[in-house]
Design an enzyme around this catalytic site. Structure first.
Site, short mmCIF file in Angstrom:
data_model
loop_
_atom_site.label_atom_id
_atom_site.label_comp_id
_atom_site.label_asym_id
_atom_site.label_seq_id
_atom_site.Cartn_x
_atom_site.Cartn_y
_atom_site.Cartn_z
N PRO A 10 0.80 -1.22 0.00
CA PRO A 10 0.00 0.00 0.00
C PRO A 10 0.83 1.27 0.00
CG PRO A 10 -0.18 -1.13 2.11
CD PRO A 10 0.56 -2.03 1.19
N ASN A 11 0.33 2.23 -0.75
CA ASN A 11 0.85 3.59 -0.85
C ASN A 11 2.15 3.71 -1.64
OD1 ASN A 11 -1.32 4.75 0.68
ND2 ASN A 11 -0.35 3.82 2.47
N ARG A 18 4.99 11.15 -2.30
CA ARG A 18 4.67 10.96 -0.89
C ARG A 18 5.91 11.09 -0.03
NH1 ARG A 18 3.93 5.42 2.13
NH2 ARG A 18 3.27 6.21 4.15
N TYR A 23 10.97 8.81 1.74
CA TYR A 23 10.95 7.74 0.75
C TYR A 23 11.71 8.06 -0.54
CZ TYR A 23 7.37 6.11 3.92
OH TYR A 23 6.70 5.70 5.02
N ASN A 75 8.30 -5.14 -1.04
CA ASN A 75 8.19 -4.04 -0.09
C ASN A 75 6.73 -4.04 0.33
OD1 ASN A 75 7.83 -1.65 1.29
ND2 ASN A 75 9.16 -0.47 -0.04
N ALA A 78 2.97 -0.85 4.79
CA ALA A 78 2.42 -0.98 6.14
C ALA A 78 1.98 -2.40 6.47
CB ALA A 78 1.24 -0.01 6.32
N GLU A 99 12.84 -9.01 1.72
CA GLU A 99 11.99 -7.88 2.12
C GLU A 99 12.80 -6.59 2.00
OE1 GLU A 99 9.67 -6.44 6.18
OE2 GLU A 99 10.40 -8.49 6.04
N HIS A 101 12.74 -2.24 2.37
CA HIS A 101 12.10 -1.02 2.87
C HIS A 101 12.98 0.17 2.51
CE1 HIS A 101 8.99 -3.13 5.00
NE2 HIS A 101 9.91 -4.00 5.35
N SER A 103 12.91 3.22 3.87
CA SER A 103 13.38 3.90 5.08
C SER A 103 13.94 2.87 6.06
CB SER A 103 12.23 4.68 5.72
OG SER A 103 11.24 3.80 6.21
N ARG A 108 12.47 4.53 13.09
CA ARG A 108 11.14 5.12 12.98
C ARG A 108 10.32 4.78 14.22
NH1 ARG A 108 8.73 5.06 7.31
NH2 ARG A 108 7.50 6.66 8.33
#
Length: 148
Positions: A10-11, A18, A23, A75, A78, A99, A101, A103, A108
């Site tokens: 998502p996103n 964004r 990112y 990736n 969320a 996997e 990511h 960031s 975080r």
């Protein structure tokens, strides 16, 4: 030649717009273009999918079990922190995956620091921006060449 599947959750369709301070400015199309070129240069086939819907990603993992996919890069966005269903789909697919990511999750919020998928992954790449996908793909090439 192997089929390599890149999944984005998502996103991630909003990459480039964004929160670029987190990112980066590369779009998902930029990333996928570089990965496709890398695959072509190595004689592999790239298939990619982005979805904001968990069930679409799960259905694609189910299909990967039977379509000759040899390796997956994901990736999960969320879904990293929430989706036992994605973990179960990876376990059922029995296809190695990395996997990724953009960031550094460990820098975080606390709720972003746990991944349901990491325990089943071959490895994880975090915090290196869009380059993380390329590093994951290089690792996938090596593993495929070694037969695992």
């Amino acid at each position: 030649m192997a089929k390599i599947l890149v999944l984005n959750g998502p996103n991630l369709n909003l990459l480039g717009d964004r929160e670029p301070h987190i990112y980066g400015t590369d779009t998902l199309a930029d990333i996928n273009g570089r990965l496709a070129a890398m695959c072509e240069a190595q004689g592999h086939q790239l298939d990619s999918l982005q979805s904001n819907a968990e069930y679409v990603l799960i259905d694609r993992l189910h299909a990967a079990r039977k379509d000759g996919t040899g390796f997956i890069i994901i990736n999960p966005g969320a879904f990293t922190h929430t989706s036992i269903a994605l973990l179960d789909a990876f376990l059922a697919a029995e296809i190695p995956f990395i996997e990724v990511h953009l960031s550094n999750l460990h820098r975080r919020e606390a709720y972003r620091q746990h991944s349901y998928l990491a325990s089943a992954a071959v490895g994880t790449v975090v915090g290196l921006g869009a380059q993380g996908y390329e590093l994951a793909l290089q690792a996938a090439f090596r593993r495929l060449a070694q037969g695992n």
